[in-house]
Design an enzyme around this catalytic site. Structure first.
Site, mmCIF file in Angstrom:
data_model
loop_
_atom_site.group_PDB
_atom_site.id
_atom_site.type_symbol
_atom_site.label_atom_id
_atom_site.label_comp_id
_atom_site.label_asym_id
_atom_site.label_seq_id
_atom_site.Cartn_x
_atom_site.Cartn_y
_atom_site.Cartn_z
ATOM 1 C CG LEU A 32 -2.032 -1.032 1.272
ATOM 2 C CD1 LEU A 32 -2.736 -0.990 2.624
ATOM 3 C CD2 LEU A 32 -3.031 -0.818 0.149
ATOM 4 C CB THR A 75 0.946 1.283 -4.659
ATOM 5 O OG1 THR A 75 1.005 -0.105 -4.338
ATOM 6 C CG2 THR A 75 0.202 1.460 -5.970
ATOM 7 C CE LYS A 87 5.421 16.923 2.010
ATOM 8 N NZ LYS A 87 6.074 17.127 3.323
ATOM 9 C CG ASP A 113 2.050 16.027 2.283
ATOM 10 O OD1 ASP A 113 1.501 17.042 1.811
ATOM 11 O OD2 ASP A 113 2.699 16.018 3.346
ATOM 12 N NE ARG A 133 0.743 19.311 12.496
ATOM 13 C CZ ARG A 133 1.933 19.771 12.892
ATOM 14 N NH1 ARG A 133 2.016 20.834 13.669
ATOM 15 N NH2 ARG A 133 3.034 19.161 12.513
#
Length: 488
Positions: free
Chosen positions: A172, A175, A262, A255, A336
């Site tokens: 998971l 991938t 990022k 993300d 969070r």
């Protein structure tokens, strides 16, 4: 016996470097060779801990890998690990890999005096992510089974179930994100867990909006992929009214950081930012397959964190399910935000305790490196239980502080209840835990596990390898939930 089979045997290190100490099973095998196995080992010299040496045409198996079990006493007390069990995992992995490297398609293992740990080491080592390679370029993996005349078949099978569930978590996490969207993740999990006897509910964004999960939904604003919220239930306890244990896992399937983008270097690693979700799912899969006598519910908020014209902007204020307002100063501190609403929802079931797990902060890797997960807890009994579980499984945990100082850094603001960044410098994993604490009702026993350090490319466990996503510390969760559920 087939000419394609190999056998893994164990041998211990001793104070006398010239002395060979076999496991009981290996001793019997040596006797069946009229001592020729021992004779060959003596010619070549001792087998060191964590290494394996293959001997050919000795006894009923054409290839015998003798794996070094070392000396468990060499582990320091400060390592906080069951050295005998860890040495077995390491040795089993070494034996399997040595035989696999020599193209043996069938591998048989003895019990190594710890059959569950032998199964874990062997199964975790016999793994390779190659789902997207052409069929003719894939590495063929051997079959691995337990010796029919070895002791502890039930323990071996338990180890196989747990390790295979961890391998599922690894898949998971590994991938690519375009092949593991929130929808695909949810569908994949539903198929596996329902087959194992668990209940899986897949909630959509409309459901989350109706529940008031503005914090969770703020993260998915910039993505074209719809968010999902998984509610998982496994009830193996005999008592119909027994409160559940709640497991909450961060499920960011990719993300990018959102508007607070990022750096591009290594951003591909963020396909595994749903490592907490993968751990929760794999833990529940293992518990269901083991038919563990526990009542567990899992809560998994799934979404992507992407930049776009509809994405949440730095400085935006959103509301969580419990009514608290949050200023989102940095959209890359999104884990969070999704966990906040999941914790609120989990608490409505009045669980015995809540454990949330997430690849939450880079700060935890700065603090602890790549060999241990950080744990924050408001309950000493829970901490002691998960600490002992980590020692037994080899996937250790280390307690981190939940001081009021960190809560003040998150909550001392004039225009809103919380900020998703701390005021001070440093302590990023601690302020993140303090943020989450605001969404756990007072009096509810709770642990937060930050696994960013052990997400992937770890250097401490030879059996999971130094490259790729690990699925850690899933085995610790299984051990912890099984033991703590009945005692807390």
């Amino acid at each position: 016996m087939s000419s394609k089979q190999g056998l893994v045997l164990g041998v211990y290190s001793t104070e006398d470097k010239d002395e060979v100490k076999f496991t009981p099973y290996a001793q019997k095998y040596n006797e069946s060779t009229a001592g020729k196995l021992l004779e060959q080992i003596n010619i070549c010299g001792p087998v060191k801990a964590g290494q394996a040496r293959i001997f050919w045409n000795l006894g009923q198996y054409p290839a015998v890998a003798v794996a070094g079990l070392g000396d468990a006493s060499k582990w320091d007390e400060l390592d906080e690990i069951d050295g005998a069990k860890e040495n077995v995992r390491i040795a089993a992995a070494a034996g399997v890999r040595a035989l696999a490297a020599n193209k043996l398609p069938e591998i048989v293992l003895e019990d190594l005096e710890h059959p569950q740990q032998a199964a874990e080491g062997a199964t975790l080592a016999n793994y390779k992510f190659q789902s997207f390679k052409s069929a003719d370029k894939r590495t063929s993996l051997p079959s691995v089974r337990f010796a029919e005349d070895a002791s502890g078949k039930e323990d071996w099978q338990r180890g196989v179930i747990i390790a295979e569930a961890q391998n599922f978590a690894r898949v998971l996490m590994e991938t690519p994100a375009n092949h593991m969207t929130p929808t695909i993740f949810a569908d994949t999990v539903r198929e596996r867990l329902v087959a194992a006897g668990a209940e899986v509910l897949v909630h959509d964004e409309a459901w989350a909006k109706a529940k008031g999960m503005g914090s969770f939904l703020s993260v998915t604003n910039g993505s074209a992929e719809p968010a999902r919220f998984l509610e998982l239930t496994y009830k193996g306890s005999a008592k119909a009214d027994e409160p559940c244990v709640a497991l909450v896992g961060k499920g960011i399937t990719f993300d990018s950081g959102g508007i607070s983008l990022k750096p591009s270097a290594n951003m591909d690693q963020m396909r595994a930012d749903m490592g907490g979700a993968a751990n929760v799912v794999a833990t529940m899969l293992a518990l269901a397959q083991l038919k563990a006598p526990v009542h567990v519910k899992g809560f998994v908020p799934l979404c992507e964190n992407m930049p776009s014209g509809t994405a949440t902007k730095p400085g935006d204020v959103v509301y969580a399910m419990n009514g608290k307002s949050i200023c989102v100063d940095n959209t890359d501190a999104e884990g969070r935000l999704v966990l906040a609403d999941a914790l609120c929802y989990a608490s409505t079931f009045q669980p015995k305790f809540i454990l949330d797990i997430a690849t939450l902060t880079g700060a935890i890797k700065v603090a602890l490196g790549d060999c241990v997960a950080g744990v924050f807890s408001n309950n000493n009994a829970l901490w002691n239980a998960i600490h002992e579980a980590g020692s037994q499984t080899g996937d250790r945990v280390w307690r981190m502080p939940l001081f009021k100082h960190y809560s003040e850094q998150m909550c001392d603001h004039g225009g809103y209840d919380l900020n998703n960044l701390g005021k001070g410098k440093g302590g990023g994993s601690c302020t993140a835990a303090a943020f989450l604490r605001e969404f756990v009702p007072k009096g509810t026993p709770w642990l937060h596990v930050d696994i960013a350090g052990v997400m992937g490319d770890c250097s401490d466990q030879s059996y999971t390898g130094a490259k790729g996503m690990t699925g850690r510390p899933m085995r610790t969760l299984v051990e912890f939930v099984t033991k703590a559920s009945g005692s807390i």
